[in-house]
Design a protein around this motif. Structure first.
Motif, PDB file in Angstrom:
ATOM      1  N   ASN A 119       0.810  -1.224   0.000  1.00  0.00           N
ATOM      2  CA  ASN A 119       0.000   0.000   0.000  1.00  0.00           C
ATOM      3  C   ASN A 119       0.846   1.279   0.000  1.00  0.00           C
ATOM      4  O   ASN A 119       0.457   2.267  -0.601  1.00  0.00           O
ATOM      5  N   THR A 120       2.014   1.238   0.655  1.00  0.00           N
ATOM      6  CA  THR A 120       2.866   2.439   0.688  1.00  0.00           C
ATOM      7  C   THR A 120       3.344   2.783  -0.727  1.00  0.00           C
ATOM      8  O   THR A 120       3.333   3.942  -1.135  1.00  0.00           O
ATOM      9  N   THR A 121       3.761   1.748  -1.466  1.00  0.00           N
ATOM     10  CA  THR A 121       4.180   1.976  -2.856  1.00  0.00           C
ATOM     11  C   THR A 121       3.057   2.594  -3.666  1.00  0.00           C
ATOM     12  O   THR A 121       3.277   3.492  -4.487  1.00  0.00           O
ATOM     13  N   MET A 122       1.838   2.112  -3.435  1.00  0.00           N
ATOM     14  CA  MET A 122       0.699   2.658  -4.171  1.00  0.00           C
ATOM     15  C   MET A 122       0.534   4.143  -3.892  1.00  0.00           C
ATOM     16  O   MET A 122       0.276   4.927  -4.803  1.00  0.00           O
ATOM     17  N   GLU A 123       0.712   4.526  -2.616  1.00  0.00           N
ATOM     18  CA  GLU A 123       0.642   5.936  -2.242  1.00  0.00           C
ATOM     19  C   GLU A 123       1.720   6.735  -2.963  1.00  0.00           C
ATOM     20  O   GLU A 123       1.450   7.747  -3.593  1.00  0.00           O
ATOM     21  N   ILE A 124       2.970   6.244  -2.872  1.00  0.00           N
ATOM     22  CA  ILE A 124       4.104   6.955  -3.452  1.00  0.00           C
ATOM     23  C   ILE A 124       3.902   7.160  -4.957  1.00  0.00           C
ATOM     24  O   ILE A 124       4.152   8.233  -5.491  1.00  0.00           O
ATOM     25  N   MET A 125       3.441   6.119  -5.606  1.00  0.00           N
ATOM     26  CA  MET A 125       3.323   6.169  -7.061  1.00  0.00           C
ATOM     27  C   MET A 125       1.977   6.714  -7.530  1.00  0.00           C
ATOM     28  O   MET A 125       1.723   6.780  -8.724  1.00  0.00           O
ATOM     29  N   GLY A 126       1.146   7.067  -6.579  1.00  0.00           N
ATOM     30  CA  GLY A 126      -0.155   7.651  -6.948  1.00  0.00           C
ATOM     31  C   GLY A 126      -1.084   6.649  -7.602  1.00  0.00           C
ATOM     32  O   GLY A 126      -1.849   7.001  -8.506  1.00  0.00           O
ATOM     33  N   LEU A 127      -1.032   5.410  -7.140  1.00  0.00           N
ATOM     34  CA  LEU A 127      -1.877   4.372  -7.732  1.00  0.00           C
ATOM     35  C   LEU A 127      -3.063   4.054  -6.837  1.00  0.00           C
ATOM     36  O   LEU A 127      -2.958   4.075  -5.611  1.00  0.00           O
ATOM     37  N   LYS A 128      -4.174   3.755  -7.482  1.00  0.00           N
ATOM     38  CA  LYS A 128      -5.373   3.354  -6.748  1.00  0.00           C
ATOM     39  C   LYS A 128      -5.648   1.886  -7.060  1.00  0.00           C
ATOM     40  O   LYS A 128      -5.068   1.322  -7.994  1.00  0.00           O
ATOM     41  N   LYS A 129      -6.541   1.316  -6.259  1.00  0.00           N
ATOM     42  CA  LYS A 129      -6.873  -0.096  -6.418  1.00  0.00           C
ATOM     43  C   LYS A 129      -7.261  -0.417  -7.872  1.00  0.00           C
ATOM     44  O   LYS A 129      -6.922  -1.468  -8.415  1.00  0.00           O
ATOM     45  N   GLU A 130      -7.982   0.514  -8.490  1.00  0.00           N
ATOM     46  CA  GLU A 130      -8.468   0.256  -9.854  1.00  0.00           C
ATOM     47  C   GLU A 130      -7.350   0.271 -10.904  1.00  0.00           C
ATOM     48  O   GLU A 130      -7.566  -0.112 -12.039  1.00  0.00           O
ATOM     49  N   ASP A 131      -6.151   0.742 -10.503  1.00  0.00           N
ATOM     50  CA  ASP A 131      -5.012   0.721 -11.426  1.00  0.00           C
ATOM     51  C   ASP A 131      -4.329  -0.649 -11.452  1.00  0.00           C
ATOM     52  O   ASP A 131      -3.465  -0.898 -12.288  1.00  0.00           O
ATOM     53  N   LEU A 132      -4.699  -1.507 -10.493  1.00  0.00           N
ATOM     54  CA  LEU A 132      -4.059  -2.827 -10.403  1.00  0.00           C
ATOM     55  C   LEU A 132      -4.954  -3.900 -11.024  1.00  0.00           C
ATOM     56  O   LEU A 132      -6.173  -3.772 -11.043  1.00  0.00           O
ATOM     57  N   ILE A 133      -4.309  -4.951 -11.513  1.00  0.00           N
ATOM     58  CA  ILE A 133      -5.054  -6.041 -12.139  1.00  0.00           C
ATOM     59  C   ILE A 133      -5.901  -6.785 -11.105  1.00  0.00           C
ATOM     60  O   ILE A 133      -5.622  -6.732  -9.910  1.00  0.00           O
ATOM     61  N   SER A 134      -6.930  -7.484 -11.598  1.00  0.00           N
ATOM     62  CA  SER A 134      -7.905  -8.112 -10.685  1.00  0.00           C
ATOM     63  C   SER A 134      -7.316  -9.302  -9.926  1.00  0.00           C
ATOM     64  O   SER A 134      -7.923  -9.780  -8.967  1.00  0.00           O
ATOM     65  N   GLU A 135      -6.150  -9.778 -10.350  1.00  0.00           N
ATOM     66  CA  GLU A 135      -5.528 -10.937  -9.683  1.00  0.00           C
ATOM     67  C   GLU A 135      -4.986 -10.604  -8.289  1.00  0.00           C
ATOM     68  O   GLU A 135      -4.653 -11.509  -7.526  1.00  0.00           O
ATOM     69  N   VAL A 136      -4.893  -9.315  -7.968  1.00  0.00           N
ATOM     70  CA  VAL A 136      -4.374  -8.921  -6.653  1.00  0.00           C
ATOM     71  C   VAL A 136      -5.366  -9.345  -5.564  1.00  0.00           C
ATOM     72  O   VAL A 136      -6.549  -9.017  -5.639  1.00  0.00           O
ATOM     73  N   ASP A 137      -4.884 -10.086  -4.576  1.00  0.00           N
ATOM     74  CA  ASP A 137      -5.752 -10.573  -3.499  1.00  0.00           C
ATOM     75  C   ASP A 137      -5.931  -9.538  -2.403  1.00  0.00           C
ATOM     76  O   ASP A 137      -7.016  -9.351  -1.895  1.00  0.00           O
ATOM     77  N   GLU A 138      -4.810  -8.915  -2.004  1.00  0.00           N
ATOM     78  CA  GLU A 138      -4.914  -7.953  -0.911  1.00  0.00           C
ATOM     79  C   GLU A 138      -3.954  -6.794  -1.132  1.00  0.00           C
ATOM     80  O   GLU A 138      -2.947  -6.924  -1.812  1.00  0.00           O
ATOM     81  N   ILE A 139      -4.327  -5.674  -0.520  1.00  0.00           N
ATOM     82  CA  ILE A 139      -3.434  -4.532  -0.466  1.00  0.00           C
ATOM     83  C   ILE A 139      -3.042  -4.406   0.994  1.00  0.00           C
ATOM     84  O   ILE A 139      -3.919  -4.284   1.853  1.00  0.00           O
ATOM     85  N   ALA A 140      -1.748  -4.523   1.262  1.00  0.00           N
ATOM     86  CA  ALA A 140      -1.338  -4.583   2.665  1.00  0.00           C
ATOM     87  C   ALA A 140       0.066  -4.039   2.851  1.00  0.00           C
ATOM     88  O   ALA A 140       0.734  -3.662   1.877  1.00  0.00           O
ATOM     89  N   GLY A 141       0.500  -4.030   4.095  1.00  0.00           N
ATOM     90  CA  GLY A 141       1.797  -3.451   4.424  1.00  0.00           C
ATOM     91  C   GLY A 141       2.758  -4.451   5.023  1.00  0.00           C
ATOM     92  O   GLY A 141       2.559  -5.654   4.943  1.00  0.00           O
ATOM     93  N   VAL A 142       3.778  -3.897   5.630  1.00  0.00           N
ATOM     94  CA  VAL A 142       4.908  -4.680   6.095  1.00  0.00           C
ATOM     95  C   VAL A 142       4.509  -5.689   7.193  1.00  0.00           C
ATOM     96  O   VAL A 142       5.042  -6.793   7.248  1.00  0.00           O
ATOM     97  N   ALA A 143       3.531  -5.337   8.018  1.00  0.00           N
ATOM     98  CA  ALA A 143       3.120  -6.254   9.090  1.00  0.00           C
ATOM     99  C   ALA A 143       2.523  -7.532   8.512  1.00  0.00           C
ATOM    100  O   ALA A 143       2.784  -8.628   8.998  1.00  0.00           O
ATOM    101  N   THR A 144       1.727  -7.362   7.459  1.00  0.00           N
ATOM    102  CA  THR A 144       1.131  -8.530   6.793  1.00  0.00           C
ATOM    103  C   THR A 144       2.219  -9.437   6.242  1.00  0.00           C
ATOM    104  O   THR A 144       2.193 -10.643   6.426  1.00  0.00           O
ATOM    105  N   TYR A 145       3.181  -8.802   5.582  1.00  0.00           N
ATOM    106  CA  TYR A 145       4.270  -9.583   5.016  1.00  0.00           C
ATOM    107  C   TYR A 145       5.034 -10.308   6.122  1.00  0.00           C
ATOM    108  O   TYR A 145       5.279 -11.507   6.044  1.00  0.00           O
TER     109      TYR A 145
END
Lengths: 158, 75
Positions: A119-145
């Motif tokens: 999610n941090t990368t998405m913020e930095i790069m100005g990307l929203k959920k709709e910019d990512l392909i549908s295969e993405v399961d979750e948007i998450a951060g370092v704790a999840t990883y």
């Protein structure tokens, strides 16, 4: 307990992405539980070819134009040669029936691999959920990883 | 050798043969034998490792020129 493999995909180089997906799909076929965490440049692999969201910030808009995403747009880390090298490599791979990264993503999906976008990368790069392909399961951060990596016997940063 | 199913992996490279073999074995019943026809030189070591991890039985390997046939019994 099931064996686990966690991969951090940091790079958007074609060669590295291929190595990552080979490992991930191979592991999944062995019954290993696989999670792929895409961060920084690696997130470009999960982007749609066309930008959906519009950034208000001018610089960000320019950045998104330069740093284009999409699994088809990945370049070789060596011998890209303004696209000629990458084009040739893609053709060699096609001749040998090696799946493209796009095909690898759907294969990974069919094998039940967990695809996570940072999610941090998405913020930095100005990307929203709709910019990512549908295969993405979750948007998450370092704790999840880390919670996944903690229980994994194999952990790789690519 | 008597086999129940055959899988054509001719011309496919790692990791495709093991992925296809895993898929095929899923459809099969316990005790059935799968024949994998491959040209990938790495398949012998890979299927051995794959079987060791998944608990399926690596029965045999046969070579005819560049064709490699691997036989696996489903656990």
């Amino acid at each position: 307990m099931k064996d686990k493999l966690t991969l951090i995909i940091f790079s958007d180089n074609l060669d590295r992405a291929l190595a990552a997906f080979n490992l991930a799909t191979g592991a999944a076929s062995m019954g290993i539980d696989v999670s792929m965490f895409f961060t920084f440049w690696g997130l470009n692999i999960l982007r749609k070819k066309k930008e959906i969201s519009k950034s208000k910030n001018f610089i960000k808009r320019i950045f998104k134009k330069i740093n284009r995403g999409g699994a088809d747009r990945l370049k070789l880390s060596k011998f890209h040669m303004f696209g000629i090298g990458t084009f040739l490599m893609k053709n060699f791979m096609k001749e040998l029936n090696i799946p493209s990264i796009k095909e690898m993503i759907s294969l990974a999906k069919n094998l039940g691999i967990n695809i996570i976008a940072c999610n941090t990368t998405m913020e930095i790069m100005g990307l929203k959920k709709e910019d990512l392909i549908s295969e993405v399961d979750e948007i998450a951060g370092v704790a999840t990883y880390l919670s996944k990596a903690k229980d994994s016997r194999i952990n790789l940063f690519i | 050798m008597k086999t129940d199913k055959s899988l054509d992996c001719y011309g496919l490279f790692c990791p495709m043969p093991i992925i296809k073999a895993a898929e095929k074995l899923k459809e099969m019943a316990s005790g059935e034998i799968l024949e994998i026809i491959s040209t990938d030189e790495g398949i012998e070591r890979d299927m051995l490792a794959w079987c060791e991890m998944t608990g399926n039985e690596f029965i045999n390997i046969e070579r005819e020129n560049d064709i490699i046939k691997v036989y696996v019994r489903k656990k």
